[in-house]
Design an enzyme around this catalytic site. Structure first.
Site, mmCIF file in Angstrom:
data_model
loop_
_atom_site.group_PDB
_atom_site.id
_atom_site.type_symbol
_atom_site.label_atom_id
_atom_site.label_comp_id
_atom_site.label_asym_id
_atom_site.label_seq_id
_atom_site.Cartn_x
_atom_site.Cartn_y
_atom_site.Cartn_z
ATOM 1 N N HIS A 405 36.545 18.582 28.606
ATOM 2 C CA HIS A 405 38.008 18.559 28.746
ATOM 3 C C HIS A 405 38.407 17.160 29.207
ATOM 4 O O HIS A 405 38.773 16.938 30.355
ATOM 5 C CB HIS A 405 38.462 19.613 29.752
ATOM 6 C CG HIS A 405 39.940 19.815 29.788
ATOM 7 N ND1 HIS A 405 40.511 21.019 30.117
ATOM 8 C CD2 HIS A 405 40.984 18.983 29.541
ATOM 9 C CE1 HIS A 405 41.824 20.916 30.083
ATOM 10 N NE2 HIS A 405 42.129 19.667 29.735
ATOM 11 N N HIS A 407 40.739 13.805 28.720
ATOM 12 C CA HIS A 407 41.869 13.044 28.200
ATOM 13 C C HIS A 407 41.414 11.587 28.137
ATOM 14 O O HIS A 407 41.178 10.966 29.167
ATOM 15 C CB HIS A 407 43.079 13.165 29.128
ATOM 16 C CG HIS A 407 43.657 14.541 29.216
ATOM 17 N ND1 HIS A 407 44.880 14.880 28.679
ATOM 18 C CD2 HIS A 407 43.185 15.675 29.797
ATOM 19 C CE1 HIS A 407 45.141 16.155 28.917
ATOM 20 N NE2 HIS A 407 44.113 16.663 29.600
ATOM 21 N N LYS A 488 42.847 21.175 19.315
ATOM 22 C CA LYS A 488 43.413 21.505 20.615
ATOM 23 C C LYS A 488 44.834 22.029 20.452
ATOM 24 O O LYS A 488 45.686 21.390 19.841
ATOM 25 C CB LYS A 488 43.431 20.254 21.507
ATOM 26 C CG LYS A 488 44.178 20.438 22.818
ATOM 27 C CD LYS A 488 43.498 21.454 23.743
ATOM 28 C CE LYS A 488 44.278 21.666 25.031
ATOM 29 N NZ LYS A 488 44.338 20.488 25.889
ATOM 30 N N HIS A 517 45.423 25.421 25.644
ATOM 31 C CA HIS A 517 46.192 25.354 26.887
ATOM 32 C C HIS A 517 47.447 26.171 26.605
ATOM 33 O O HIS A 517 48.293 25.764 25.814
ATOM 34 C CB HIS A 517 46.502 23.885 27.193
ATOM 35 C CG HIS A 517 47.461 23.655 28.313
ATOM 36 N ND1 HIS A 517 47.213 22.743 29.314
ATOM 37 C CD2 HIS A 517 48.681 24.177 28.598
ATOM 38 C CE1 HIS A 517 48.239 22.703 30.152
ATOM 39 N NE2 HIS A 517 49.139 23.580 29.735
ATOM 40 N N HIS A 543 41.392 25.363 31.536
ATOM 41 C CA HIS A 543 41.848 25.736 32.888
ATOM 42 C C HIS A 543 42.385 27.169 32.939
ATOM 43 O O HIS A 543 43.580 27.422 33.069
ATOM 44 C CB HIS A 543 42.854 24.762 33.480
ATOM 45 C CG HIS A 543 43.708 24.035 32.515
ATOM 46 N ND1 HIS A 543 44.602 24.651 31.710
ATOM 47 C CD2 HIS A 543 43.792 22.722 32.223
ATOM 48 C CE1 HIS A 543 45.213 23.754 30.963
ATOM 49 N NE2 HIS A 543 44.726 22.570 31.257
ATOM 50 N N HIS A 591 52.592 15.751 33.037
ATOM 51 C CA HIS A 591 53.326 16.419 31.957
ATOM 52 C C HIS A 591 54.731 15.868 31.749
ATOM 53 O O HIS A 591 55.587 16.534 31.168
ATOM 54 C CB HIS A 591 53.330 17.932 32.196
ATOM 55 C CG HIS A 591 51.959 18.513 32.064
ATOM 56 N ND1 HIS A 591 51.354 18.700 30.849
ATOM 57 C CD2 HIS A 591 51.047 18.882 33.007
ATOM 58 C CE1 HIS A 591 50.133 19.187 31.039
ATOM 59 N NE2 HIS A 591 49.930 19.294 32.337
ATOM 60 N N ASP A 631 39.389 17.507 33.069
ATOM 61 C CA ASP A 631 40.815 17.249 32.830
ATOM 62 C C ASP A 631 41.153 15.828 33.286
ATOM 63 O O ASP A 631 42.147 15.577 33.954
ATOM 64 C CB ASP A 631 41.687 18.276 33.549
ATOM 65 C CG ASP A 631 43.041 18.495 32.877
ATOM 66 O OD1 ASP A 631 43.308 17.835 31.869
ATOM 67 O OD2 ASP A 631 43.824 19.323 33.369
#
Length: 837
Positions: A405, A407, A488, A517, A543, A591, A631
């Site tokens: 996971h 990024h 994803k 997600h 998650h 976010h 993450d």
């Protein structure tokens, strides 16, 4: 200034040392890094003063800090401190041994030259901290017999030379120095019956009796003085004795020499205590190791060593020509590299073994050595003249971690990952674009090409996921053919039932994984509607607790679905008393939310629930959540996947006790947790035929740990069989251990080596399209496979399927009727003892 690289590195050391002095001056007990930095820095300053000798500084260094000035674990972590500095007579090495002999140190000396106030010793008081001994070994009480059930003899040996002669354990005794006089006929096919790697010394004129044992294996003598070359038999014995006489080797017959079998005749038998054995070769079957400063103890389930025939490298040791190293084996018949006497912690078991590496792959785990003189050597684990050795005695080996996971926000995260023990990265992104800061998607084919090319020389395995959010499947094919090894689905792109169904349909067609997600907003439906959209198809839920995102407040229910492979991310691992407070700002940044918009704040707050985070701890311990990932930089820490996994395991042991009734070790829990960042992410993403465990045939992606630093800081990272990163000291120093010791890239991380020992994972469609050639990749390119029919039952040691409920008002979580709750930890292991910041 014309600063040399070594001077620049010493400036970094000085900065750390001065920081340690500031902390000491305000009455803080120092941790491992601070302690080493302060001592090394002060030695450098005393050298600059020009008044002290090396010997004087070795004494002064011991006086700087006492036991009360350091954290309780530090005396068990710091073995010695070494540093090189420029004296009046040139660069010299200073080694500080026997640290912390006193309760209090000389703080005036410790702070000399800093102009900081010297604190009162009253500030350094004992408290009720847990005084665990990091990496301690607990041995059984019985002794071990070396070289059991072998023919043995006691011979009288005289050194008639004028210089000392030292003979190693595995040197063919008939071949020793001609000035040693003894019955060479009776010594034919024999060696010393002492611990492997030890030696017996004969001073000039000395006479002593020694016990010899028969060599093992195929009983073939090679090397030495070439007196007795060949198989041990009567014919060769006669030829050898003729050579003894002809070449003037000392020989005198001993008619009444005592003979017998080891283990049956005590006078011929050599025994060793388990404590001494562990000190020399690492723990053996039935012994236990504490993992770092946790309360987790791993017990050795099986040791492949033949007691007395351990392979040990070094001057006068075992792995020498004709001894532990065979003669006459071509490169194709011997190992490229052997890791000797390592404790392997893997989901498959906790064992002690040699690890054989050939052509970048793990060939076997078992007994390595020379089959001509050693028993039970595996046929494919022969040590020859073409074999490199990594001494694994006293070390733990795990498979390289897999973070699935990621990024890819910045390339620098790769180096934090590999230096923590991660060797495979799976995720998506294009850099610090807002889409990547929030989602693990590499959307466009040109961006997929960019990511595969930009990581081509990096010494890790990579796999990139495309964006799967499209209600019409036609848009998804191109990114898969461009190299996406998965898709994803992310709520920030709209994870609707239509998009879920479309994405899974395409994934089934290409045999790739879908990572999801889910919809925190419950905009298109609740968690049950999302589960219905799966239609029983395999999916990897990111998650799965929900603080990182997903249906509020009950996304955690997916951990009870057979077709769901659940993972969670590490910022909530484990649940501690600061976990909740850090999350809101973390989430707002990741976010792209606005704190001035009430709905954005409500969205963020809905994801952060103490009750479900606490339940996440317990579901991990029950094996209901199968994977832990990072993450990275998007509400997670890539360099802490491993440490936070073990912090969770430690917390659960302290709060829930043993996992299995009556167990006196933590093996099951340890194997369950190591699987969460090794084999299970490999299986979930279709990589397990290549990586994920310490098993024959897999890429030799291995992490070596000192037990005292396990889970916090690796000693070495091996990538595809070559050393990629390792703790390395001053590059200008006379030896590799003087400060500053830093986790540095090694030859396996430079040039073409980074690509030639790593894999780029893509879809089979991309492999068939020829992306390796069209993108100009140097990395080995492999297709992921066998993911579409996976179920939770395929998750090793983490396949529990509880019936989970979440109260929508109180957030109380139950599993099979049991309320899942635990208290927040105030302290965790693998933290303050090891890190400067």
């Amino acid at each position: 200034m014309k600063l040399s690289p070594r001077e620049i590195e010493k400036l970094d050391l000085h900065n750390a040392g001065y920081l340690a002095q500031k902390r000491l001056a305000r009455g803080l007990r120092l941790n491992y890094v601070e302690t080493v930095a302060l001592i090394a820095t002060q030695i450098l300053e005393f050298v600059r003063d020009g008044e002290k000798t090396v010997a004087q500084l070795m004494c002064i260094g011991r006086e700087l800090l006492g036991r009360k000035q350091v954290l309780p674990a530090v005396p068990h972590l710091v073995e010695s401190v070494q540093v090189e500095a420029t004296f009046r007579d040139g660069t010299k090495l200073v080694t500080i041994h026997d640290l912390f002999a006193c309760e209090n140190g000389n703080l005036e000396l410790a702070l000399f030259g800093s102009f900081l106030p010297v604190p009162s010793l009253d500030k350094f008081t004992e408290n009720e901290e847990d005084h665990r001994t990091p990496g301690e070994i607990i041995c059984r009480s019985e002794n071990l017999i070396l070289n059991p059930r072998r023919n043995a003899i006691i011979l009288r040996v005289v050194n008639k030379g004028d210089r000392p002669i030292q003979v190693g354990s595995h040197y063919h005794f008939i071949e020793v120095n001609p000035y040693l006089t003894f019955d060479r006929r009776k010594a034919y096919g024999m060696r010393l019956n002492i611990a492997a790697g030890n030696a017996t010394r004969f001073e000039p004129g000395e006479c002593k009796s020694v016990v010899l044992v028969s060599i093992g294996g195929n009983k073939v003598i090679r090397g030495g003085n070439n007196i007795a070359d060949g198989p041990v038999n009567d014919s060769n014995c006669r030829a050898a004795m003729k050579a003894v006489v002809t070449r003037g080797f000392g020989h005198v017959e001993e008619e009444n020499a005592r003979e017998g079998v080891t283990g049956e005749d005590y006078s011929l038998t050599t025994v060793i205590s388990r404590e001494e054995y562990a000190h020399k070769y690492g723990p053996t079957t039935g012994d236990k190791i504490r993992l770092g400063d946790t309360d987790l103890f791993a017990e050795i389930e099986k040791d492949f060593a033949v007691y007395g025939d351990e392979c040990v490298f070094g001057g006068g040791k075992v792995i020498r020509d004709g001894m532990g190293q065979s003669s006459g084996h071509p490169p194709e018949g011997s190992l490229d590299t052997v890791i000797t006497n390592a404790v392997i912690i893997d989901y498959t078991g906790i064992i002690k073994a040699d690890i054989g590496i050939k052509d970048g792959l793990i060939i076997s785990t078992g007994k390595a050595g020379n089959p001509d003189i050693m028993n039970d050597v595996f046929p494919n684990m022969i040590i020859g003249a073409n074999t490199e050795v990594i001494a694994g005695e006293g070390l733990i080996v795990t498979a390289g971690a897999i973070d699935c996971h990621v990024h890819f926000i910045c390339p620098q995260l790769v180096y934090d990952a590999v230096t923590s023990g991660i060797t495979t990265l799976v995720g998506g992104g294009t850099g610090p674009a807002d889409g990547t800061r929030a989602t693990t998607c590499t959307p466009a084919p040109n961006q997929m090409k960019l990511m595969l090319q930009s990581t081509d020389d990096m010494p890790l395995n990579f796999g990139f996921t495309g964006k799967g959010n499209s209600a019409k499947p036609d848009e998804l094919h191109e990114i898969i053919r461009a190299g996406a090894m998965g898709l994803k689905l992310h709520e920030d792109w709209g994870t609707t039932p239509a998009a879920i169904d479309s994405c899974l349909t395409v994934a089934d067609q290409y045999d790739i994984q879908v990572n999801i997600h889910t919809d925190t907003l419950n905009e298109s439906g609740f968690v049950e509607h999302t589960i219905a959209a799966f239609k029983g198809r395999t999916i990897h839920t990111y998650h799965s607790e929900g603080a990182g995102g997903g249906h509020a407040p009950d996304i955690i229910k997916v951990c009870g679905e057979k077709n769901v492979l659940p993972s969670s991310t590490n910022p909530t691992r484990p649940y501690t008393h600061n976990t909740i407070d850090e999350h809101l700002d973390m989430l707002m940044v990741c976010h792209h939310l606005n704190k001035n918009i009430p709905e954005d704040v409500a969205f963020a707050e809905s994801r952060i629930r103490a009750e479900t985070i606490a339940a996440e701890d317990i579901l991990h311990d029950k094996g209901a959540i199968s994977i832990i990932s990072s993450d990275s930089q998007a509400m997670g820490r890539i360099g802490e996947v491993i440490s936070r996994t073990w912090q969770t395991a430690d917390k659960m042991k302290s709060q829930r006790g043993p996992l299995q009734p009556g167990e006196d070790n933590d093996n099951f829990r340890i194997k369950r947790y190591v699987a969460k960042y090794t084999i299970n992410p490999a299986i979930a993403n279709g990589l397990s035929q290549y990586v994920g465990s310490v098993e024959a045939g897999k890429l030799a992606d291995l992490v070596l740990w000192k037990p005292s630093f396990f889970g916090a800081k690796p000693e070495m990272v091996i990538k595809g069989g070559e050393v990629a990163y390792a703790n390395m000291g001053d590059p200008n120093a006379s030896i590799p251990t003087p400060e500053p010791v830093i986790m540095r890239p090694m030859f396996g991380a430079f040039g073409k080596a980074g690509s030639s020992h790593s894999i780029a994972f893509v879809s089979k469609a991309a492999l068939d399209e020829g992306v390796k050639a069209s993108y100009g990749l140097n990395k080995r390119v492999e297709a992921v496979k066998n993911v579409r029919k996976l179920t939770k039952r395929d998750m090793k040691l983490n396949d529990t399927l509880p019936q989970i409920t979440v109260d929508p008002e109180t957030y109380t979580v139950t599993a099979d009727g049991e309320v899942l709750t635990c208290t927040a930890a105030k302290t965790v292991p693998l933290s303050r003892n090891y890190f400067l910041f």
